[in-house]
Enzyme design. Structure first.
Site, short mmCIF file in Angstrom:
data_model
loop_
_atom_site.label_atom_id
_atom_site.label_comp_id
_atom_site.label_asym_id
_atom_site.label_seq_id
_atom_site.Cartn_x
_atom_site.Cartn_y
_atom_site.Cartn_z
CE LYS A 119 7.67 6.41 -4.19
NZ LYS A 119 7.04 5.91 -5.43
CG ASP A 151 4.20 3.70 -5.08
OD1 ASP A 151 4.05 2.53 -5.49
OD2 ASP A 151 4.52 4.65 -5.82
CD GLU A 191 1.13 5.22 -6.76
OE1 GLU A 191 0.84 6.07 -5.89
OE2 GLU A 191 2.01 5.39 -7.61
CG ASP A 219 2.73 4.45 -11.05
OD1 ASP A 219 2.76 4.82 -12.24
OD2 ASP A 219 3.52 4.94 -10.20
CE LYS A 251 4.16 8.19 -11.47
NZ LYS A 251 5.00 7.09 -10.94
MG MG Z 1 3.98 4.87 -8.03
#
Ligand code: MG
Length: 365
Positions: free
Chosen positions: A162, A191, A219, A244, A268
């Site tokens: 991240k 990400d 991402e 995303d 998701k």
């Molecule tokens: Mg993500």
């Protein structure tokens, strides 16, 4: 096969270590659990976490959507006509995708139980195992390097790093530190959770390429609404770019696919509103040669089991990011998907394979 009752209960489980991204810090995995019971006593399970900064859904809004809108729509209806039920649910309300996902997965649990098959077989049965990555929260480069080494030691071969929290220089230092600590064999996904502007994303990804950091994919480099920016980044770098937060609905997926604004999509269930719409996104992407990943929010093993069944059922879902249950201090779920290090083993019972969920058995309904 009529729906007799729909109950919900809240759960809150502390995380082993705070989950930190460019958008938020989470200390507890909170969610609304749903139990749909048929007139023969059969039970379907679902779950929706509140992820206000991404989906806009709070615990209160999820409960209100289920109790106020979806329950009156579904009670007394035959679950075998599930296309009717899911169409009606999606048409009844704009947004509230997490509450829709919870209802959707409970309905898929029930119909696959009635079919006598585990859900992943009911949906296509492409594979019965998955390998998840593990997420390294955004912290100082040193702390991230230490975390990464710990996850690799516990068997993970793919890490999701991240970034996007402060400066680009810090982000590059974070990734450089992790790469140096884990060696060249480990796959690294990055990400940014919308943390970069298009120009700085291009500059930083090119730098990572020049430094030989060997990033598998990046991402959501830019803001969710910035599809032009996303396309600029995708066009300007060699590293594959995955959308995303820019993709909730099949229509948004269509727009990104049509414009080639990203190389891959992260599906998701909490964004798509469940498996029914997630399948549409994946089928469209597959038709255009765009691979998908299945990810999750901070969810327990109820929702992640549903996501795993969906991911395992489809050829075009080539990556999974379903590590959230491993971040929880307690597991309140009996049955469901099992973890062996990074390997996720799909249950063989009919339906989701969830045998019980503690907050319900404790009579907290
Ligand atoms: Mg993500």
């Amino acid at each position: 096969m009529e729906i007799r009752s729909i109950d919900t209960v809240r759960q809150s489980v502390p995380l082993i270590k705070p989950f930190k991204t460019a958008l938020r810090t989470v200390h507890h995995a909170e969610s609304v659990l749903i139990r749909i019971t048929l007139n023969d006593g059969r039970v379907g399970w679902g779950e929706a976490p509140p992820t206000v900064v991404i989906t806009g859904d709070s615990l209160e809004s999820i409960e209100a959507a289920i109790a106020g809108t979806f329950t009156p729509l579904l009670l007394g209806k035959n679950v075998l006509a599930y296309e009717q039920l899911l169409q009606a649910m999606h048409q009844s309300m704009v947004g509230c995708s997490s509450a829709k996902a919870a209802v959707d997965m409970a309905i898929y649990d029930l119909i696959s139980q009635l079919s006598g098959m585990p859900l992943y077989k009911f949906l296509g049965g492409y594979r019965d195992r998955l390998e998840t990555d593990f997420t390294v929260s955004v912290n100082s480069p040193e702390e991230m390097g230490e975390d990464a080494v710990r996850y690799v030691k516990s068997g993970f071969c793919v890490l999701k790093i991240k970034v996007g929290k402060d400066s680009i220089e810090q982000d590059i230092e974070r990734i450089r530190e992790v790469r140096q600590r884990v060696g060249s064999e480990i796959k690294i996904r990055v990400d940014a959770n919308q943390g970069w502007q298009a120009k700085e994303a291009i500059r930083s990804i090119r730098r990572m390429e020049d430094m030989g950091l060997n990033i598998e994919l990046v991402e959501q480099p830019v803001k969710a609404h910035d599809i032009d920016g996303l396309k600029r980044v995708t066009d300007a770098v060699e590293t594959p770019v995955m959308a995303d937060e820019s993709v909730f609905s099949p229509l948004q997926a269509f727009e990104i696919i049509r414009r080639r604004a990203a190389d891959m999509l992260n599906i998701k269930l909490m964004k798509s509103g469940g498996i029914y719409k997630a399948q549409l996104i994946n089928q469209m992407a597959e038709e255009f040669g765009i691979e998908c990943m299945v990810g999750s929010m901070i969810e327990s093993r109820v929702a992640v089991t549903a996501a795993a069944h969906f991911a395992a059922s489809k050829k075009n879902i080539t990556r999974v990011d379903l590590d959230a249950p491993l971040m929880l201090l307690h597991d309140l779920v009996t049955g469901g998907v099992k973890y062996d290090g990074p390997t996720m083993i799909l249950p063989q019972e009919a339906g989701l394979g969830i045998l019980g969920v503690k907050p319900f058995s404790m009579g907290a309904v």
